[in-house]
Every structure is written in C-alpha cells, then in structure tokens.
Scaffold this active site. Structure first.
Site, PDB file in Angstrom:
ATOM      1  CG  ASP A  15     -48.433 -26.749  -9.282  1.00 27.44           C
ATOM      2  OD1 ASP A  15     -48.292 -27.893  -9.701  1.00 27.44           O
ATOM      3  OD2 ASP A  15     -47.704 -26.354  -8.137  1.00 27.44           O
ATOM      4  CG  ASP A  74     -51.199  -7.253 -20.046  1.00 25.18           C
ATOM      5  OD1 ASP A  74     -50.090  -7.500 -20.053  1.00 25.18           O
ATOM      6  OD2 ASP A  74     -51.774  -7.329 -21.263  1.00 25.18           O
ATOM      7  CG  ASP A  82     -44.832 -29.356 -11.707  1.00 25.90           C
ATOM      8  OD1 ASP A  82     -44.187 -30.091 -12.610  1.00 25.90           O
ATOM      9  OD2 ASP A  82     -45.866 -29.454 -11.132  1.00 25.90           O
ATOM     10  CG  ASP A 132     -50.763  -9.543 -15.010  1.00 23.92           C
ATOM     11  OD1 ASP A 132     -49.435  -9.784 -14.919  1.00 23.92           O
ATOM     12  OD2 ASP A 132     -51.126  -8.512 -15.500  1.00 23.92           O
ATOM     13  CD  GLU A 189     -46.895  -4.247 -19.991  1.00 24.42           C
ATOM     14  OE1 GLU A 189     -48.285  -4.669 -20.072  1.00 24.42           O
ATOM     15  OE2 GLU A 189     -45.975  -4.875 -20.278  1.00 24.42           O
ATOM     16  CG  HIS A 232     -43.983 -11.719 -17.810  1.00 23.07           C
ATOM     17  ND1 HIS A 232     -44.356 -10.422 -17.127  1.00 23.07           N
ATOM     18  CD2 HIS A 232     -44.735 -11.879 -18.819  1.00 23.07           C
ATOM     19  CE1 HIS A 232     -45.170  -9.979 -17.711  1.00 23.07           C
ATOM     20  NE2 HIS A 232     -45.344 -10.481 -18.833  1.00 23.07           N
ATOM     21  CG  ASP A 233     -43.598  -9.017 -21.154  1.00 25.62           C
ATOM     22  OD1 ASP A 233     -44.455  -8.292 -20.830  1.00 25.62           O
ATOM     23  OD2 ASP A 233     -43.963 -10.187 -21.512  1.00 25.62           O
TER      24      ASP A 233
HETATM   25  O1  TEU Z   1     -46.810  -6.879 -22.544  1.00 27.67           O
HETATM   26  C1  TEU Z   1     -46.985  -5.648 -23.186  1.00 27.67           C
HETATM   27  C2  TEU Z   1     -46.064  -5.371 -24.215  1.00 27.67           C
HETATM   28  O2  TEU Z   1     -45.538  -4.332 -24.427  1.00 27.67           O
HETATM   29  C3  TEU Z   1     -45.086  -6.616 -24.587  1.00 27.67           C
HETATM   30  O3  TEU Z   1     -45.391  -6.657 -26.107  1.00 27.67           O
HETATM   31  C4  TEU Z   1     -43.664  -6.273 -24.464  1.00 27.67           C
HETATM   32  O4  TEU Z   1     -43.186  -4.997 -24.480  1.00 27.67           O
HETATM   33  C5  TEU Z   1     -42.734  -7.338 -25.398  1.00 27.67           C
HETATM   34  O5  TEU Z   1     -43.450  -8.676 -25.274  1.00 27.67           O
HETATM   35  C6  TEU Z   1     -41.471  -7.006 -24.948  1.00 27.67           C
HETATM   36  O6  TEU Z   1     -40.608  -7.907 -25.840  1.00 27.67           O
HETATM   37  C7  TEU Z   1     -47.963  -7.280 -22.024  1.00 27.67           C
HETATM   38  C8  TEU Z   1     -47.417  -8.841 -20.967  1.00 27.67           C
HETATM   39  O7  TEU Z   1     -46.552  -8.312 -19.998  1.00 27.67           O
HETATM   40  C9  TEU Z   1     -46.934  -9.667 -22.272  1.00 27.67           C
HETATM   41  O8  TEU Z   1     -46.505 -10.565 -21.438  1.00 27.67           O
HETATM   42  C10 TEU Z   1     -48.210 -10.154 -22.813  1.00 27.67           C
HETATM   43  O9  TEU Z   1     -47.763 -10.752 -24.136  1.00 27.67           O
HETATM   44  C11 TEU Z   1     -48.923  -8.616 -23.616  1.00 27.67           C
HETATM   45  O10 TEU Z   1     -48.877  -7.487 -22.630  1.00 27.67           O
HETATM   46  C12 TEU Z   1     -50.156  -8.997 -24.091  1.00 27.67           C
HETATM   47  O11 TEU Z   1     -51.081  -9.362 -23.033  1.00 27.67           O
END
Ligand code: TEU
Length: 561
Positions: A29, A206, A21, A98, A264, A336-337
């Site tokens: 940012d 995505d 940031d 993305d 993805e 990030h997931d």
């Molecule tokens: O994630 C798709 C997805 O399958 C997610 O639901 C993931 O498997 C789950 O969150 C794991 O706990 C993509 C993006 O990477 C995610 O950040 C978004 O929330 C989602 O699509 C909707 O755009």
C-alpha cells in the site's frame, strides 16, 4: 532544471501491490511506500514510477482501471497519495504515474454506459462490431476478426444484451478505448492534466503504441499451432499514433517543465523510436522497446530459446547507434512483466548471484540512456521456485496455461517449465525487506508467497554491507551523476562476436570509458589494447590482472585521450 534533465536521471519502478504492506492485509500500500522512501533516497534514484494505484477490480493487477482520478482503497486514499508525493519531492525524487489508456476496466462507468445500449452516447468510446458476415452471433468463428488476446482466447467478447462484440487486446475485463473518438481523447487529456496539476511529474504510458488501430480491422496471419491470428500489424504503431501523441503533448505537456514521459511500445522499431523520441516532434521523451527481452524467445512468446550474448549485444548496439544523434534510449533488464534479471541474464546460484547481479547492472547502467531499476533488482532478488500452476496468480500465466494445456494439448510440465523461467509472477513476489516472516513485507498473509530465499536476500542485510548489491547500485547511480561521459558520451561496441564478454567504450571529449562484463562462469581475457595505464573506476570484484576477468566480473576503466 533543463528540459532534458531525465538524461542523467535513474528511475525506480515500484509495483505497489508487492512493495510494502503497512496495514497487514497482505497487499502492498501507499503507506508502506512512504515508510520505505529512505531506502530509495539512499540508493540515489531520481524518479519513482508507480505501477497503477487507481480503483480497479484487479483483474490484471490494476492495469484495468475503473476510476482514473482516485486511489484504489486497497492501496490508500488521495490524501495518503499526496503525502507520498510530498515525501518523494522532499527527498529530491520525482514521481510519475502509470497511464493505462489503451483500455479501461469493463467496470469503468464509461464502459458500463457504452455496453448499456447500442444507442448509448458512449457506444463509440469502445470498439463494438457485429458478428462476422453470415455467421451466427456468439458462435465460434463469428468474432469480427481472428485476433487472439494477449492473455489467451479471442480478442473479442460477445455481449448478449446488444448482440455485438467488443475488442479487448488483453483480458475481456480490459475493453479497448476507441481513440478515433475525439471525446475519448479529450477525457484522457483532462484526466492527465488533473494529475499533473496535483504535482505528479509525468507518466509511463502503458502499451501506448496500440491506441491507434487500422479501422478496417483486418484478420491477422495465422501462425502454426496457434488458434488465433496475429492482429498486431493492425494495432502496433497504427496509422494515427504520431498524430495522437503530438496532440496529447500539445494538450497536456506543452508549457509544463521538468516532466518525464516514457511510452511502453511492444514491437516498436529503432526507426519508429527515432520519431517518437525526437524532442522536436513533441511526442514522448523515451520508449520501452522489447527487442532485447524478446531475444530469448521464438516467434511464439512461450518458447524458451537459449540467450546468445552476441544477439543481445547486436540488439543493444542497434538501439545505441540508432538513437545516438536524435532521440533517447530507456535502459532496463526487468520490470513487473519480466522475470528477475539476475536469473535471466546472470547466474542466481549462491556462488555467483551477487557478482553477476552487479555485473549486469554495470553493463546496463553504463550504456547511453536512462536506466530503470525494478524493485528488488537493487538487492539481486531472484526468480521464485514455482511448483505447480496453483502457485501462480498472474492472469497472463493462468490464461496461457489454460490455452496451451486445455486447448492446444501441451503437457503441464512443458508449460510450467516456460512459466517458471518467464512468468510475470517471478517479478511480483513480495519485496524482501528483512529476515522476519514474509520478508518483512507484511504482518498478514501475502497475496503471493515471498521467495524462500528472503532470509539470505533482503534490504536490511544489505544496507550495512558495503559489498552488497544495494551499495553497488548506489555507486552506479553516483557514477552516472558525477561522470559526464556516462550521460553524454558516445557508444562504441567492442568484441561483437565474443559470446562471453560484453565490451564497449563511451567517449566524451578527452574522457573515454571502457566497460567490460564477463557474462560467463569462466575466467576470460579481453583482447583489447591500450588500456594498461587507465584508472579502474569501478569493479564488482577485486581489480583484475590486466584485462583477465574473473567469472561474472565487470570493470569500468577511465582514461584521457
Ligand atoms: O504490458 C504490455 C505487454 O506487452 C505485456 O503483454 C508484456 O509484454 C507481457 O506481459 C510480457 O510477458 C502492459 C503492462 O506492463 C502489463 O502489466 C499489462 O498486463 C498490459 O500492458 C495490459 O495493460
């Protein structure tokens, strides 16, 4: 540059919200990224992937886009983006965006128009359906199908104004775009070309395998204990998915060189991935599959199942052999997931965190495929010690907690135990730059608290430490860039039934590599013959005696055969 340049590349994922940031508002940012480009160039990565930076109400942290051709003011401006792009290119790094086009934000003008009236020109840009036959619109059970949303509740939202429901596989602020509509596809391709003409080098796409749906919209199987049916057979790898991706390739990527596309694809199989990533088919270069990150959960994504190394190895072996001749693998432990890799696959205790972070990095990066590093993985950042649900910010965690505790009768502690291990917020705490306040991420109040271990785990402490995780990841990347067998070599799994050792060879012509990772806290001897004269290329710990590996040790040997 050859068209398949990405086979020897390493990609680094930046989650801009939590990276750096520069203006002190507590949110990462673009200027913050610019200020840290040398951290990335020093690592040696080839491509930067930015999670969404477009205008968004931030309901799903930017995966809900309200303007596809601009920059969210929180992150900066198009001019600052152009400066970032130029800064990356000047350091020899490419930059991919993305692409989130399975759904938009409900605040996108397209949806505002679509929902304005049943006769809107854009009505068919989204999935609108009347209540189930014979049911009163807006009443429980009247939804067009029994599908659940990934973030809790029904996948349908009732719109009083026009008396119909719209589909949202994710949050109700993320209405699904109707890819059956040619106008939708044309608008997406036009937007993609606009970014590529600006100098962007490709896209991470995505949930791109959800864009084609079974237009009959059938109900899903009801799983025990769940309030909703599993609609995924009707929208995962749908009937027109290959047609749509080939059309996108023809309209956007054909004629452009040195692009990178990664789709993805939750639920994609090896056989389908062969089709998606076969260069002759013109679809995508590689996919993110989910088999390995679903290996330690049951059919219910919110069950914690102990990870079996033999199961993990069988999954990787299936993908390595499945795409050996045609297609290409992506390689990732986290993003990030997903929770932090060292906490999930290694041992994040002070005694073993550094060694195990390096070990899991070695095992992943020596596979055949393109590795993806998630911000902080190169530092050995760990999961966060969440106390209560108030510590979480992620719509997925909050939605699951509400459904599980409020509607399905599970106890708060039972649900928090799973969220602490698997919650996406684990990966979204601020990047740990130094030992100053908030890990040097912001001079303001961070949108999500920094991990309290930042004084011990931060980039500044590692840049000058040759034994740091950061410099070890730099060596892994160097090895990929300099040893052809890492990129082009074949893959043979060894010791498939061993629950502690992960071992495999890579061979290219007369060069053979042996990679072994000890996924345990014990000393273990690998019963593998014929490598006593081999050269030790890399290890995270002092050279072992023979093949007796210390706890969490990784070794890479090279020999000529
Ligand atoms: O994630 C798709 C997805 O399958 C997610 O639901 C993931 O498997 C789950 O969150 C794991 O706990 C993509 C993006 O990477 C995610 O950040 C978004 O929330 C989602 O699509 C909707 O755009």
């Amino acid at each position: 540059m050859t068209d398949l340049w990405w086979k020897s590349a390493v990609v680094y994922q930046i989650y801009p919200r939590s990276f750096a940031d520069a203006d002190g508002d507590g949110m990462g940012d673009l200027r913050g990224i610019i200020e840290h480009l040398d951290h990335l160039a020093g690592l040696g990565v080839d491509v930067l992937w930015l999670s969404p930076i477009y205008p968004s109400p931030q309901d799903d942290n930017g995966y809900d886009i309200s303007d596809y051709q601009n920059i969210e003011p929180i992150f900066g401006t198009l001019e600052i983006f152009d400066e970032l792009l130029a800064g990356a290119h000047a350091r020899g790094m490419k930059l991919i965006m993305d692409l989130v086009v399975n759904h938009s934000s409900d605040e996108h003008p397209w949806f505002a128009d679509s929902r304005s009236s049943a006769s809107s020109d854009k009505r068919d840009w989204y999935w609108w359906r009347p209540a189930r036959e014979g049911m009163e619109p807006g009443t429980p059970g009247a939804e067009p199908t029994n599908w659940g949303s990934a973030f809790g509740g029904s996948a349908w939202e009732y719109d009083e104004k026009t008396g119909e429901y719209y589909l949202h596989l994710f949050s109700k602020k993320q209405p699904d775009l109707n890819w059956e509509n040619d106008e939708v596809r044309s608008a997406v391709y036009e937007m993609m070309n606009w970014w590529l003409d600006r100098g962007v080098d490709g896209f991470r796409m995505d949930v791109i395998n959800m864009i084609s749906k079974d237009t009959s919209l059938p109900d899903g199987r009801l799983t025990a204990g769940s309030s909703y049916g599993d609609g995924s057979p009707a929208y995962i790898n749908g009937p027109r998915i290959h047609e749509f991706l080939q059309e996108m390739h023809a309209k956007v990527f054909a004629g452009r060189d040195a692009m990178l596309t990664v789709g993805e694809m939750p639920g994609v199989t090896v056989d389908e991935a062969k089709l998606f990533t076969d260069p002759a088919r013109g679809e995508v270069d590689m996919v993110f599959q989910f088999d390995h990150v679903w290996a330690d959960r049951g059919d219910d994504p919110w069950l914690l199942v102990p990870l079996q190394l033999t199961k993990l190895k069988a999954i990787f072996n299936r993908w390595q052999t499945g795409l050996a001749e045609v297609g290409w693998n992506s390689l990732y432990w986290n993003n990030h997931d997903q929770p932090r890799a060292v906490s999930r696959y290694g041992d994040d205790s002070p005694q073993h965190r550094v060694a195990s972070a390096k070990m899991i990095g070695t095992v992943l990066h020596l596979h055949r495929g393109t590795p993806y590093i998630y911000q902080g993985e190169e530092l050995g950042m760990t999961n966060f010690p969440f106390r209560t649900i108030a510590d979480f910010r992620d719509i997925e965690a909050l939605g699951h907690y509400a459904q599980a505790v409020d509607r399905e009768g599970r106890t708060p502690e039972e649900v928090l135990t799973v969220l602490r291990a698997r919650g996406r917020d684990n990966a979204r705490t601020p990047m740990q730059w130094d030992a100053s306040a908030n890990a040097g991420f912001t001079t303001g109040t961070p949108w999500l608290a920094a991990n309290p271990n930042y004084p011990e785990i931060n980039a500044a402490a590692q840049h000058d430490d040759p034994d740091s995780v950061y410099h070890y990841y730099r060596q892994l990347i160097e090895l990929r860039h300099n040893e052809p067998a890492v990129v082009e070599g074949d893959f043979t799994m060894l010791l498939p039934n061993d629950e502690q050792l992960y071992a495999f060879t890579r061979r290219l012509n007369a060069t053979e590599l042996l990679v072994i990772g000890n996924f345990s806290g014990h000393e273990v001897t690998a019963e593998i013959d014929g490598w006593s004269d081999a050269e030790l290329l890399l290890s995270n710990l002092p050279a072992p005696s023979g093949l007796t590996l210390a706890p969490w040790q990784a070794v890479v040997y090279r020999r000529t055969v």
